[in-house]
Design a protein around this motif. Structure first.
Motif, short mmCIF file in Angstrom:
data_model
loop_
_atom_site.label_atom_id
_atom_site.label_comp_id
_atom_site.label_asym_id
_atom_site.label_seq_id
_atom_site.Cartn_x
_atom_site.Cartn_y
_atom_site.Cartn_z
N TYR A 54 102.67 65.13 -9.32
CA TYR A 54 103.57 65.94 -8.50
C TYR A 54 104.70 65.09 -7.96
O TYR A 54 104.49 64.20 -7.14
CB TYR A 54 102.80 66.61 -7.35
CG TYR A 54 103.67 67.53 -6.53
CD1 TYR A 54 104.10 68.74 -7.04
CD2 TYR A 54 104.06 67.18 -5.24
CE1 TYR A 54 104.90 69.59 -6.30
CE2 TYR A 54 104.87 68.02 -4.49
CZ TYR A 54 105.28 69.22 -5.03
OH TYR A 54 106.08 70.06 -4.30
N LYS A 55 105.91 65.38 -8.43
CA LYS A 55 107.13 64.71 -7.96
C LYS A 55 108.12 65.78 -7.56
O LYS A 55 108.12 66.87 -8.11
CB LYS A 55 107.75 63.85 -9.05
CG LYS A 55 106.93 62.66 -9.46
CD LYS A 55 107.64 61.88 -10.54
CE LYS A 55 106.81 60.71 -11.00
NZ LYS A 55 107.44 59.97 -12.08
N TYR A 56 108.97 65.43 -6.61
CA TYR A 56 110.02 66.37 -6.23
C TYR A 56 111.27 65.62 -5.81
O TYR A 56 111.24 64.43 -5.51
CB TYR A 56 109.55 67.32 -5.12
CG TYR A 56 109.21 66.65 -3.81
CD1 TYR A 56 110.20 66.39 -2.86
CD2 TYR A 56 107.91 66.32 -3.49
CE1 TYR A 56 109.90 65.80 -1.65
CE2 TYR A 56 107.60 65.73 -2.28
CZ TYR A 56 108.59 65.48 -1.37
OH TYR A 56 108.29 64.89 -0.17
N ILE A 57 112.38 66.37 -5.82
CA ILE A 57 113.69 65.83 -5.46
C ILE A 57 114.10 66.44 -4.12
O ILE A 57 113.95 67.64 -3.90
CB ILE A 57 114.74 66.20 -6.53
CG1 ILE A 57 114.49 65.39 -7.79
CG2 ILE A 57 116.15 65.98 -6.03
CD1 ILE A 57 115.39 65.79 -8.93
N THR A 58 114.63 65.60 -3.25
CA THR A 58 115.16 66.05 -1.97
C THR A 58 116.53 65.43 -1.76
O THR A 58 116.72 64.25 -2.05
CB THR A 58 114.22 65.64 -0.83
OG1 THR A 58 112.95 66.25 -1.04
CG2 THR A 58 114.76 66.06 0.52
N ALA A 59 117.47 66.23 -1.27
CA ALA A 59 118.81 65.71 -0.98
C ALA A 59 119.37 66.41 0.25
O ALA A 59 119.15 67.60 0.45
CB ALA A 59 119.74 65.92 -2.16
N LYS A 60 120.06 65.64 1.08
CA LYS A 60 120.80 66.21 2.21
C LYS A 60 122.21 65.66 2.11
O LYS A 60 122.44 64.45 2.12
CB LYS A 60 120.18 65.85 3.54
CG LYS A 60 120.93 66.50 4.67
CD LYS A 60 120.20 66.51 5.97
CE LYS A 60 121.03 67.30 6.96
NZ LYS A 60 120.63 67.14 8.30
N ILE A 61 123.17 66.58 2.02
CA ILE A 61 124.56 66.22 1.80
C ILE A 61 125.38 66.61 3.02
O ILE A 61 125.42 67.78 3.38
CB ILE A 61 125.12 66.91 0.53
CG1 ILE A 61 124.27 66.50 -0.67
CG2 ILE A 61 126.57 66.56 0.30
CD1 ILE A 61 123.75 67.63 -1.45
N LYS A 62 125.98 65.62 3.63
CA LYS A 62 126.86 65.88 4.78
C LYS A 62 128.28 66.11 4.26
O LYS A 62 128.75 65.38 3.40
CB LYS A 62 126.84 64.70 5.76
CG LYS A 62 125.48 64.52 6.41
CD LYS A 62 125.57 63.51 7.51
CE LYS A 62 126.19 64.23 8.65
NZ LYS A 62 125.88 63.82 9.97
#
Length: 179
Positions: A54-62
């Motif tokens: 189980y892998k996942y991608i997370t991103a937060k873009i300001k």
């Protein structure tokens, strides 16, 4: 008669086995590149492995310069064959128009459907807030790359160039392996 029944049974077993064999998608890398710091800053850009499967991608873009009233996205799918070579798609869309009229671009809708449930990119321009992609798992991509539209096995890269308010702002690259 017995011979025919035996062949039919073997054929049904073979069909059952073939139906159970499915492809599996695995993230191999995730890169976020800022082109213009006045337009985009990546607060978080991570590929996280919870366990082996189980892998996942997370991103937060300001987005320091708000509001975003014009957005263009160029995305391309590349397959690794002695380096990454273009594979099937390379398209530029007007992001604001696309979110209003999704049926106008079926290819863009295919890729948008992958991340729309885990993202806050769900309305048309203007954008007055940061963009979040929260836990995009391989399960969603596996469904889209095997059930919706089958792809051959191999290593792929989905690269997108984001042009916000007519300024090249960011490049996002998702690397994955389909086996």
């Amino acid at each position: 008669m017995y011979f025919l029944a035996k062949i039919l049974l073997r054929f049904l077993v073979l069909l059952f086995i073939i139906k159970k064999v499915t492809s599996r998608v695995e993230f191999t890398n995730f890169k976020c590149i800022t082109v213009d710091k006045d337009m985009v800053e990546f607060e978080q850009c991570a590929l996280k492995a919870v366990n082996r499967t189980y892998k996942y991608i997370t991103a937060k873009i300001k987005l320091p310069t708000l509001p975003i009233t014009r957005a263009k996205v160029n995305f391309g799918l590349y397959k690794r064959l002695n380096g990454y070579k273009p594979f099937l798609y390379n398209q530029t869309i007007n992001g604001c128009n696309f979110l209003r009229h999704q049926k106008a671009s079926p290819v863009a809708k295919y890729f948008y459907d992958i991340f729309k449930e885990v993202s806050n990119i769900n309305h048309s321009c203007p954008y007055n807030h940061d963009i979040v992609l929260d836990k995009l798992s391989t399960d969603i991509i596996n469904y889209h790359s095997t059930k919706v539209l089958s792809y051959p096995e191999g290593d792929y890269m989905l690269e997108s160039h984001w042009i916000l308010n007519d300024k090249p702002s960011a490049i996002v690259q998702v690397y994955l392996s389909l086996s």
